[in-house]
Design a protein around this motif. Structure first.
Motif, PDB file in Angstrom:
ATOM      1  N   ASN A  15       0.821  -1.210   0.000  1.00 30.39           N
ATOM      2  CA  ASN A  15       0.000   0.000   0.000  1.00 30.39           C
ATOM      3  C   ASN A  15       0.856   1.261   0.000  1.00 30.39           C
ATOM      4  N   GLN A  16       1.937   1.239   0.747  1.00 30.80           N
ATOM      5  CA  GLN A  16       2.815   2.408   0.830  1.00 30.80           C
ATOM      6  C   GLN A  16       3.588   2.615  -0.463  1.00 30.80           C
ATOM      7  N   LEU A  17       4.135   1.531  -0.991  1.00 26.60           N
ATOM      8  CA  LEU A  17       4.996   1.612  -2.160  1.00 26.60           C
ATOM      9  C   LEU A  17       4.228   1.950  -3.437  1.00 26.60           C
ATOM     10  N   PHE A  18       3.012   1.425  -3.534  1.00 30.11           N
ATOM     11  CA  PHE A  18       2.258   1.573  -4.784  1.00 30.11           C
ATOM     12  C   PHE A  18       1.003   2.444  -4.652  1.00 30.11           C
ATOM     13  N   LYS A  19       0.940   3.281  -3.629  1.00 32.92           N
ATOM     14  CA  LYS A  19      -0.274   4.068  -3.398  1.00 32.92           C
ATOM     15  C   LYS A  19      -0.576   5.032  -4.542  1.00 32.92           C
ATOM     16  N   LYS A  20       0.453   5.442  -5.280  1.00 36.51           N
ATOM     17  CA  LYS A  20       0.240   6.346  -6.415  1.00 36.51           C
ATOM     18  C   LYS A  20       0.583   5.684  -7.747  1.00 36.51           C
ATOM     19  N   SER A  21       0.834   4.397  -7.705  1.00 40.53           N
ATOM     20  CA  SER A  21       1.303   3.682  -8.895  1.00 40.53           C
ATOM     21  C   SER A  21       0.179   2.914  -9.587  1.00 40.53           C
ATOM     22  N   ALA A  22       0.363   2.689 -10.867  1.00 42.82           N
ATOM     23  CA  ALA A  22      -0.596   1.873 -11.620  1.00 42.82           C
ATOM     24  C   ALA A  22      -0.593   0.429 -11.135  1.00 42.82           C
ATOM     25  N   VAL A  23       0.469   0.011 -10.434  1.00 40.79           N
ATOM     26  CA  VAL A  23       0.567  -1.359  -9.933  1.00 40.79           C
ATOM     27  C   VAL A  23      -0.569  -1.678  -8.959  1.00 40.79           C
ATOM     28  N   LYS A  24      -1.079  -0.656  -8.288  1.00 45.02           N
ATOM     29  CA  LYS A  24      -2.162  -0.904  -7.328  1.00 45.02           C
ATOM     30  C   LYS A  24      -3.413  -1.437  -8.017  1.00 45.02           C
ATOM     31  N   ARG A  25      -3.465  -1.299  -9.342  1.00 49.76           N
ATOM     32  CA  ARG A  25      -4.620  -1.790 -10.093  1.00 49.76           C
ATOM     33  C   ARG A  25      -4.799  -3.300  -9.936  1.00 49.76           C
ATOM     34  N   THR A  26      -3.703  -4.015  -9.842  1.00 46.76           N
ATOM     35  CA  THR A  26      -3.805  -5.466  -9.695  1.00 46.76           C
ATOM     36  C   THR A  26      -4.108  -5.872  -8.269  1.00 46.76           C
ATOM     37  N   GLY A  27      -3.869  -4.944  -7.317  1.00 45.92           N
ATOM     38  CA  GLY A  27      -4.136  -5.228  -5.914  1.00 45.92           C
ATOM     39  C   GLY A  27      -3.064  -6.127  -5.309  1.00 45.92           C
ATOM     40  N   PHE A  28      -3.018  -6.137  -3.979  1.00 46.58           N
ATOM     41  CA  PHE A  28      -2.013  -6.946  -3.292  1.00 46.58           C
ATOM     42  C   PHE A  28      -2.231  -8.429  -3.579  1.00 46.58           C
ATOM     43  N   LYS A  29      -3.485  -8.835  -3.580  1.00 45.08           N
ATOM     44  CA  LYS A  29      -3.796 -10.241  -3.846  1.00 45.08           C
ATOM     45  C   LYS A  29      -3.362 -10.630  -5.257  1.00 45.08           C
ATOM     46  N   GLY A  30      -3.609  -9.746  -6.205  1.00 46.80           N
ATOM     47  CA  GLY A  30      -3.229 -10.029  -7.584  1.00 46.80           C
ATOM     48  C   GLY A  30      -1.723 -10.083  -7.761  1.00 46.80           C
ATOM     49  N   LEU A  31      -1.014  -9.203  -7.070  1.00 50.71           N
ATOM     50  CA  LEU A  31       0.439  -9.201  -7.161  1.00 50.71           C
ATOM     51  C   LEU A  31       1.007 -10.496  -6.587  1.00 50.71           C
ATOM     52  N   LYS A  32       0.471 -10.940  -5.458  1.00 54.31           N
ATOM     53  CA  LYS A  32       0.922 -12.194  -4.858  1.00 54.31           C
ATOM     54  C   LYS A  32       0.644 -13.376  -5.790  1.00 54.31           C
ATOM     55  N   ARG A  33      -0.507 -13.337  -6.443  1.00 54.23           N
ATOM     56  CA  ARG A  33      -0.839 -14.380  -7.422  1.00 54.23           C
ATOM     57  C   ARG A  33       0.202 -14.415  -8.526  1.00 54.23           C
ATOM     58  N   ASN A  34       0.559 -13.236  -9.047  1.00 55.87           N
ATOM     59  CA  ASN A  34       1.540 -13.151 -10.128  1.00 55.87           C
ATOM     60  C   ASN A  34       2.918 -13.621  -9.677  1.00 55.87           C
ATOM     61  N   LEU A  35       3.307 -13.225  -8.470  1.00 56.24           N
ATOM     62  CA  LEU A  35       4.607 -13.637  -7.936  1.00 56.24           C
ATOM     63  C   LEU A  35       4.687 -15.154  -7.794  1.00 56.24           C
ATOM     64  N   GLU A  36       3.629 -15.736  -7.287  1.00 53.92           N
ATOM     65  CA  GLU A  36       3.603 -17.192  -7.114  1.00 53.92           C
ATOM     66  C   GLU A  36       3.681 -17.892  -8.466  1.00 53.92           C
ATOM     67  N   PHE A  37       3.021 -17.307  -9.471  1.00 53.70           N
ATOM     68  CA  PHE A  37       2.982 -17.925 -10.798  1.00 53.70           C
ATOM     69  C   PHE A  37       4.352 -17.945 -11.459  1.00 53.70           C
ATOM     70  N   ILE A  38       5.129 -16.866 -11.274  1.00 52.08           N
ATOM     71  CA  ILE A  38       6.429 -16.790 -11.938  1.00 52.08           C
ATOM     72  C   ILE A  38       7.570 -17.353 -11.088  1.00 52.08           C
ATOM     73  N   GLN A  39       7.283 -17.643  -9.832  1.00 56.36           N
ATOM     74  CA  GLN A  39       8.351 -18.081  -8.930  1.00 56.36           C
ATOM     75  C   GLN A  39       9.017 -19.354  -9.403  1.00 56.36           C
ATOM     76  N   THR A  40       8.260 -20.239  -9.981  1.00 53.67           N
ATOM     77  CA  THR A  40       8.805 -21.527 -10.433  1.00 53.67           C
ATOM     78  C   THR A  40       9.797 -21.349 -11.566  1.00 53.67           C
ATOM     79  N   ASN A  41       9.738 -20.177 -12.248  1.00 53.34           N
ATOM     80  CA  ASN A  41      10.658 -19.947 -13.369  1.00 53.34           C
ATOM     81  C   ASN A  41      12.119 -20.047 -12.931  1.00 53.34           C
ATOM     82  N   THR A  42      12.390 -19.625 -11.701  1.00 50.85           N
ATOM     83  CA  THR A  42      13.795 -19.604 -11.270  1.00 50.85           C
ATOM     84  C   THR A  42      14.034 -20.465 -10.039  1.00 50.85           C
TER      85      THR A  42
END
Length: 314
Positions: A285-312
């Motif tokens: 919330n602090q880091l992305f309060k003015k960013s377009a990234v907040k559009r995906t929401g914290f839950k969405g960002l965590k979903r994306n992170l989990e999805f790409i984590q297996t790549n490495t």
């Protein structure tokens, strides 16, 4: 009554003063040529779950249905390229356009300032700014304005500016001196770098993007589970994707923007891979309060992170 050319020059000069790359004034008429192409894209279900693309189709093609008594439309470009990058090469990657303040707010504020200028200089009028958040086919308008051609990656590309820019519109209920509509010739030639580089094969023929395969759609627009068929293909992208633009020859030497509000947030660029994966909601919330990234929401960002984590991590 002021000289018509003088009116146009003053408006464009103000647009440049506000930081826009370019400004073109056209009559607010129907986009008849784009209708079939747009409908074919929808019929092929390439909009994925973006149901809003199917709504207000007529308004997307005709600004006079979108804004009452529309007579003129101003099309502007805003550079967002920066030479700065995320510092940790292993950190999840976000699109360049999300490094600073949400461009919707930045662009709309500028367009409102331009509207106020027109009111002050040339008499009262009503207007409405649009920036990628209403049924406006902005790329089609920019193409008609001669601001570029549609590349094979479906982005508008300019000989002068490449493609790292936003497109915005200001629709007015007064008739301004219009520029002559023109079509810039295609400069892609036989180049297929964007097609070859797209890791999910989202770029199909006829300059069309199959949104269902596009990393930007998957990480931003899509709600719910990501497509398991694309597992391992995101190349560490967690919000948006610049791959097809990064490889484009017309973006070899892009000029960096000088818009203060789009200036990359240092704390964002400094995030390590470990910090991305350990991020909690208060920090998000602090880091992305003015960013377009907040559009995906914290839950969405965590979903994306989990999805790409297996790549490495596997």
């Amino acid at each position: 009554m002021q000289n018509q050319n003088n009116i146009s020059e003053k408006i464009k000069s103000k647009a440049k003063e506000l930081g826009f790359l370019d400004c073109v004034i056209l009559p607010a008429t129907e986009l008849t040529e784009e209708k079939e192409h747009f409908q074919n894209w929808l019929d092929a279900d390439m909009n994925g779950k973006m149901g809003y693309m199917e709504r207000n189709k007529e308004k997307r093609l005709n600004p006079r249905l979108l804004f009452e008594n529309a007579k003129s439309i101003l099309i502007v470009l805003q550079n967002y390229h920066t030479h700065k990058t995320q510092e940790d090469p292993d950190a999840p990657v976000i699109s360049k356009y999300a490094y600073g303040t949400d461009y919707h707010f930045v662009m709309k504020d500028k367009l409102k300032s331009l509207l106020q200028f027109i009111n002050n200089e040339f008499g009262p009028c009503n207007g409405r700014p649009f920036v990628d958040s209403a049924p406006v086919l902005e790329r089609a308008w920019a193409r008609r304005a001669g601001l570029g051609w549609v590349g094979k990656n479906s982005n508008l590309i300019s000989v002068e500016h490449g493609s790292f820019f936003f497109i915005g519109e200001l629709i007015l209920d007064i008739e301004l001196p219009f520029d002559q509509p023109k079509i810039v010739s295609d400069h892609c030639g036989n180049c297929t770098r964007c097609i070859d580089a797209c890791p999910t094969n989202a770029i199909v023929d006829n300059r069309v993007i199959d949104a269902r395969k596009c990393i930007s759609y998957q990480t931003i627009e899509l709600r719910g589970d990501l497509d398991e068929n694309l597992k391992g293909q995101f190349e560490n992208r967690v919000f948006g994707c610049d791959i097809c633009q990064d490889v484009c020859p017309w973006n070899l030497k892009p000029e960096p923007h000088d818009e203060p509000h789009l200036k990359p947030a240092p704390k964002l660029l400094e995030l390590t891979r470990e910090e991305w994966y350990k991020m909690e909601k208060p920090q998000f919330n602090q880091l992305f309060k003015k960013s377009a990234v907040k559009r995906t929401g914290f839950k969405g960002l965590k979903r994306n992170l989990e999805f790409i984590q297996t790549n490495t991590d596997e």
